[in-house]
Write an enzyme that holds these catalytic residues in place. Structure first.
Site, PDB file in Angstrom:
ATOM      1  N   ASN A  69       0.888  -1.214  -0.120  1.00  0.00           N
ATOM      2  CA  ASN A  69       0.195   0.097   0.091  1.00  0.00           C
ATOM      3  C   ASN A  69       0.820   1.359   0.049  1.00  0.00           C
ATOM      4  O   ASN A  69       1.444   1.538   1.102  1.00  0.00           O
ATOM      5  CB  ASN A  69      -0.999  -0.139   1.217  1.00  0.00           C
ATOM      6  N   TRP A  70       1.067   1.954  -1.047  1.00  0.00           N
ATOM      7  CA  TRP A  70       1.891   2.873  -1.347  1.00  0.00           C
ATOM      8  C   TRP A  70       1.347   4.382  -0.456  1.00  0.00           C
ATOM      9  O   TRP A  70       2.154   5.161  -0.428  1.00  0.00           O
ATOM     10  CB  TRP A  70       2.303   3.336  -2.704  1.00  0.00           C
ATOM     11  N   LYS A  71       0.125   4.120  -0.100  1.00  0.00           N
ATOM     12  CA  LYS A  71      -0.603   5.463   0.410  1.00  0.00           C
ATOM     13  C   LYS A  71      -0.304   6.801  -0.568  1.00  0.00           C
ATOM     14  O   LYS A  71      -0.452   6.721  -1.692  1.00  0.00           O
ATOM     15  CB  LYS A  71      -0.179   5.762   1.759  1.00  0.00           C
ATOM     16  N   GLU A  95      -6.725   4.673   8.054  1.00  0.00           N
ATOM     17  CA  GLU A  95      -6.474   6.218   7.560  1.00  0.00           C
ATOM     18  C   GLU A  95      -7.844   6.666   6.963  1.00  0.00           C
ATOM     19  O   GLU A  95      -7.957   7.721   7.029  1.00  0.00           O
ATOM     20  CB  GLU A  95      -5.018   6.183   6.682  1.00  0.00           C
ATOM     21  N   SER A  98       3.611  -2.154  10.104  1.00  0.00           N
ATOM     22  CA  SER A  98       5.173  -2.283  10.321  1.00  0.00           C
ATOM     23  C   SER A  98       5.763  -3.544  10.146  1.00  0.00           C
ATOM     24  O   SER A  98       6.615  -4.251  10.809  1.00  0.00           O
ATOM     25  CB  SER A  98       5.476  -1.711  11.973  1.00  0.00           C
ATOM     26  N   HIS A 106      -9.243   1.236   5.113  1.00  0.00           N
ATOM     27  CA  HIS A 106      -8.141   1.306   5.612  1.00  0.00           C
ATOM     28  C   HIS A 106      -8.384   2.340   6.868  1.00  0.00           C
ATOM     29  O   HIS A 106      -9.419   3.291   6.783  1.00  0.00           O
ATOM     30  CB  HIS A 106      -7.174   1.899   4.712  1.00  0.00           C
ATOM     31  N   GLY A 160       2.831  -1.224   4.002  1.00  0.00           N
ATOM     32  CA  GLY A 160       2.876   0.075   3.943  1.00  0.00           C
ATOM     33  C   GLY A 160       4.338   0.758   3.399  1.00  0.00           C
ATOM     34  O   GLY A 160       4.664   0.343   2.410  1.00  0.00           O
ATOM     35  N   GLY A 161       5.154   1.262   4.180  1.00  0.00           N
ATOM     36  CA  GLY A 161       6.424   1.760   4.404  1.00  0.00           C
ATOM     37  C   GLY A 161       7.363   0.932   3.699  1.00  0.00           C
ATOM     38  O   GLY A 161       8.089   1.373   2.551  1.00  0.00           O
ATOM     39  N   GLY A 164       2.707   2.273  10.717  1.00  0.00           N
ATOM     40  CA  GLY A 164       3.522   3.346  10.360  1.00  0.00           C
ATOM     41  C   GLY A 164       4.350   3.851  11.759  1.00  0.00           C
ATOM     42  O   GLY A 164       4.998   4.740  11.910  1.00  0.00           O
ATOM     43  N   GLU A 172      -5.230  -4.990  10.521  1.00  0.00           N
ATOM     44  CA  GLU A 172      -4.348  -3.919  10.993  1.00  0.00           C
ATOM     45  C   GLU A 172      -4.524  -3.425  12.000  1.00  0.00           C
ATOM     46  O   GLU A 172      -5.167  -2.299  12.074  1.00  0.00           O
ATOM     47  CB  GLU A 172      -4.377  -2.928   9.760  1.00  0.00           C
TER      48      GLU A 172
HETATM   49  P1  PGA Z   1       3.020   0.290   7.443  1.00  0.00           P
HETATM   50  O1  PGA Z   1       1.571   0.352   7.050  1.00  0.00           O
HETATM   51  O2  PGA Z   1       3.603  -1.137   6.808  1.00  0.00           O
HETATM   52  O3  PGA Z   1       3.758   1.359   6.915  1.00  0.00           O
HETATM   53  O4  PGA Z   1       2.821   0.335   8.990  1.00  0.00           O
HETATM   54  C1  PGA Z   1       0.688  -0.655   6.761  1.00  0.00           C
HETATM   55  C2  PGA Z   1      -0.781  -0.277   6.131  1.00  0.00           C
HETATM   56  O5  PGA Z   1      -1.224   0.791   6.566  1.00  0.00           O
HETATM   57  O6  PGA Z   1      -1.205  -0.659   5.343  1.00  0.00           O
END
Ligand code: PGA
Length: 253
Positions: free
Chosen positions: A9-11, A95, A209, A93, A230-231, A169, A163
């Protein structure tokens, strides 16, 4: 047997120049022993999908509108994502739930739109830190599952991503015991609602993470069928070892 899935997930990250990361992933992981997916921002979906056309890597969106078309300035429909070459979409998600006040009911309607467009819906659930500390994690996850997953869910059209909000993050990762407890609970809930065949075929991803250093430990947990990353999905050098850890779990030799 559920096929493993590594999803990135590149956000709100990624410009045209970053398509080189997609090219590198394609080159490194054709013939992977797991399904591979990157969800870049909307602006890169079509270009990324074109790059992946002859490769194993799939491209997805990070959200969609519940309707197929109409007067919704700034929104993108599931049909549009499909038209741009996407085969999946992340929904609910944390967010999006936080930044856009998305409810379980709205996520449910988006998932139905995804099914209609032939997209795989990756439906996210997860508790906040306050909810975990109040010992209401399973209650919260149970309510999210009931209200956000449509009755038409199958193993082919739906993936559930657990999640924990406090692990996204932050560098904090849920422990294997915490992950196992929630994933076993989700599996049992899906079996209760959809029956054993469908309940056992829906893949469950862990997200929060995930990185090269902890991937193998997470993938060894029961009912973990992959990760939503994500990251660490932004750079091929970080995502590739995660993919390899998943392949090792899929095909121990
Ligand atoms: P993260 O994000 O791996 O940067 O913690 C995961 C996500 O939000 O899908």
């Amino acid at each position: 047997m559920r096929r493993k899935l590594a999803a990135g997930n590149w956000k709100m990250n990624g410009r045209y120049a970053d398509l080189t990361q997609i090219e590198a992933l394609c080159a490194a992981h054709d013939g992977a022993e797991a399904d591979l997916l990157i969800c870049p921002p909307y602006t890169l979906v079509a270009a990324a999908a074109a790059l992946c056309a002859d490769h194993a890597l799939n491209i997805g969106g990070q959200d969609c509108h519940p309707e197929a078309a109409g007067a919704h300035t700034g929104d993108v429909s599931a049909e549009m994502l499909q038209d741009a070459g996407a085969s999946a979409v992340i929904l609910g998600h944390s967010e999006r739930r936080a930044d856009h006040a998305e409810t379980n009911e709205r996520i449910h309607d988006k998932a139905r739109a995804a099914y209609q467009a032939g997209l795989l819906a990756i439906i996210c659930v997860g508790e906040s830190l306050a909810e975990r500390e109040a010992h209401s994690t399973l209650e919260i996850i149970g309510a999210q599952l009931s209200a956000s997953i449509p009755d038409a869910a199958t193993g082919e059209n739906t993936v559930v991503a657990y999640e924990p909000c406090w692990a996204i993050g932050t560098g904090l990762t849920a422990t294997p015991d915490q992950i196992g407890e929630v994933h076993d609970f989700i599996r049992a809930r899906l079996e209760d609602r959809f029956g054993d065949r469908v309940g056992q075929s829906v893949r469950l991803l862990y997200g929060g993470s995930v990185k090269p250093e902890n991937a193998a430990e997470i993938f060894a947990v029961s009912n973990v069928d992959g990760a939503l990353v994500g990251g660490a999905s932004l750079k091929t050098n970080d995502f590739s070892p995660i993919i390899r850890a998943l392949e090792a779990e899929a095909n121990p030799s």
